[in-house]
Design a protein around this motif. Sequence first.
Motif, PDB file in Angstrom:
ATOM      1  N   SER A 143     -18.488 -31.850  17.126  1.00  0.00           N
ATOM      2  CA  SER A 143     -19.773 -32.576  17.431  1.00  0.00           C
ATOM      3  C   SER A 143     -20.388 -32.452  16.248  1.00  0.00           C
ATOM      4  CB  SER A 143     -20.294 -32.042  18.509  1.00  0.00           C
ATOM      5  OG  SER A 143     -21.471 -32.570  18.829  1.00  0.00           O
TER       6      SER A 143
ATOM      7  N   PRO B 286     -23.145 -35.386  13.646  1.00  0.00           N
ATOM      8  CA  PRO B 286     -23.863 -36.757  13.718  1.00  0.00           C
ATOM      9  C   PRO B 286     -22.675 -37.744  13.398  1.00  0.00           C
ATOM     10  CG  PRO B 286     -25.145 -35.150  12.603  1.00  0.00           C
ATOM     11  CD  PRO B 286     -23.594 -34.282  13.002  1.00  0.00           C
ATOM     12  N   GLN B 287     -22.895 -38.882  14.011  1.00  0.00           N
ATOM     13  CA  GLN B 287     -22.116 -40.239  13.625  1.00  0.00           C
ATOM     14  C   GLN B 287     -22.470 -40.585  12.080  1.00  0.00           C
ATOM     15  OE1 GLN B 287     -19.573 -41.853  15.136  1.00  0.00           O
ATOM     16  NE2 GLN B 287     -19.514 -42.970  13.156  1.00  0.00           N
ATOM     17  N   GLU B 288     -23.663 -40.090  11.847  1.00  0.00           N
ATOM     18  CA  GLU B 288     -23.946 -40.658  10.578  1.00  0.00           C
ATOM     19  C   GLU B 288     -23.180 -39.986   9.136  1.00  0.00           C
ATOM     20  OE1 GLU B 288     -27.822 -38.328  11.549  1.00  0.00           O
ATOM     21  OE2 GLU B 288     -26.157 -39.616  12.597  1.00  0.00           O
TER      22      GLU B 288
ATOM     23  N   PHE C 240     -20.128 -39.025   9.519  1.00  0.00           N
ATOM     24  CA  PHE C 240     -18.564 -40.013   9.421  1.00  0.00           C
ATOM     25  C   PHE C 240     -19.028 -41.330   8.764  1.00  0.00           C
ATOM     26  CE2 PHE C 240     -17.836 -37.260  13.150  1.00  0.00           C
ATOM     27  CZ  PHE C 240     -16.587 -36.700  13.015  1.00  0.00           C
ATOM     28  N   ASP C 241     -20.160 -41.926   8.921  1.00  0.00           N
ATOM     29  CA  ASP C 241     -20.459 -43.026   8.243  1.00  0.00           C
ATOM     30  C   ASP C 241     -20.631 -42.900   6.774  1.00  0.00           C
ATOM     31  OD1 ASP C 241     -20.331 -44.344  10.651  1.00  0.00           O
ATOM     32  OD2 ASP C 241     -22.471 -44.297  10.963  1.00  0.00           O
TER      33      ASP C 241
ATOM     34  N   HIS D  60     -15.520 -46.589  16.405  1.00  0.00           N
ATOM     35  CA  HIS D  60     -16.921 -46.283  15.417  1.00  0.00           C
ATOM     36  C   HIS D  60     -16.246 -46.603  14.030  1.00  0.00           C
ATOM     37  CE1 HIS D  60     -18.758 -44.696  18.755  1.00  0.00           C
ATOM     38  NE2 HIS D  60     -18.039 -43.716  18.961  1.00  0.00           N
ATOM     39  N   ASP D  61     -16.177 -47.883  13.618  1.00  0.00           N
ATOM     40  CA  ASP D  61     -15.595 -48.265  12.355  1.00  0.00           C
ATOM     41  C   ASP D  61     -16.417 -49.607  12.182  1.00  0.00           C
ATOM     42  OD1 ASP D  61     -14.367 -48.408   9.992  1.00  0.00           O
ATOM     43  OD2 ASP D  61     -12.402 -48.635  10.838  1.00  0.00           O
TER      44      ASP D  61
ATOM     45  N   GLN E  74     -12.971 -42.631  15.270  1.00  0.00           N
ATOM     46  CA  GLN E  74     -13.493 -42.814  13.956  1.00  0.00           C
ATOM     47  C   GLN E  74     -12.476 -43.443  13.056  1.00  0.00           C
ATOM     48  OE1 GLN E  74     -16.498 -42.022  13.248  1.00  0.00           O
ATOM     49  NE2 GLN E  74     -17.106 -40.833  15.019  1.00  0.00           N
TER      50      GLN E  74
ATOM     51  N   ARG F  55     -11.522 -36.158  11.920  1.00  0.00           N
ATOM     52  CA  ARG F  55     -11.821 -37.627  12.215  1.00  0.00           C
ATOM     53  C   ARG F  55     -10.373 -37.645  13.315  1.00  0.00           C
ATOM     54  NH1 ARG F  55     -11.272 -41.245   7.489  1.00  0.00           N
ATOM     55  NH2 ARG F  55     -10.119 -39.365   6.758  1.00  0.00           N
TER      56      ARG F  55
END
Length: 298
Positions: free
Chosen positions: A6, A8-10, A12-13, A231-232, A262, A272
């Motif tokens: 867990s 943050p999504q950012e 991964f971005d 989420h891509d 991801q 990922r």
Amino acid sequence: MNKLISIPQEAFDWYDDYAHGKMDRRTFMKKLGGLAALGYSMTFLTSALLPNYAFAEQVSFNDPAIRASYLSFASPEGHGTGRGYFVQPATAEELLPVVLVVHENRGLNPYIKDVARRLAKAGYVAFAPDALHSLGGYPGNDDEGRAMQSSLDRDKIQHDFVAAAHFLKKHPLSSGQLGAVGFCFGGYMVNYLAAVEPDLLAAGVPFYGTPAHESLRHQIKAPLMIHLAEHDSRVNATWPDYEKALTAHGVVYQMHMYEGTQHGFHNDSTQRYDKANAELAWQRTLAFFHEKLASHQP
């Protein structure tokens, strides 16, 4: 690594931007450091996002069911000579369908070699070229590999993979039925191979890859199975136009979007990796190749 940690999504971005040359390493690490205020340590974040290839071996290189070697091929319009990892079933007694395996934007790393071994274990002859061969090959880490690949002429890399596809299709063990599977940059290359020479592939499976240039898309004939991660945003933004082109030109295709995943979810060397979805996508891929390659041998 069965489930995503867990984070943050950012994060991964940011990793996606870093991995695709939109952010330098210093900026990437600085942004990760900014998450310390939320209680994340740099050790935790880097171990979650950066690859650890100790995890990426599902089929051992010395598995008795396969035989692996390295083969070279001519690429006169590319870098002159290419080289790749060639894996075949150990007890092949007849011509077999062949599958080209195309790596990400960092060279022939251990994960991609393992994908080739998985295909051989499933009864295919697999060949995974290394785009970095002209520079000495994959250097052993992704940062250097990524920098090396970005230094090469993209057109020459594309010619190398076209040459590799022809080499594999004509190999003495080949039935003449050629498939291709690729990941990220490799997903793009599968789309490109399907478009640049319409009769080259009998089936293509791009994982989270962008399409070939729109001027080539009308030439696609090969059936495609397209795997996308939810989420891509970078790759998924290209899908609506690609879908319109495939539909308009009568291409047989399937698109699977994997919920909660991801970019890179099939790669089992990072957090990922999504085990359930990766295995589902792989079983779908094998079934697709069986339908389009193994069941259509001459």
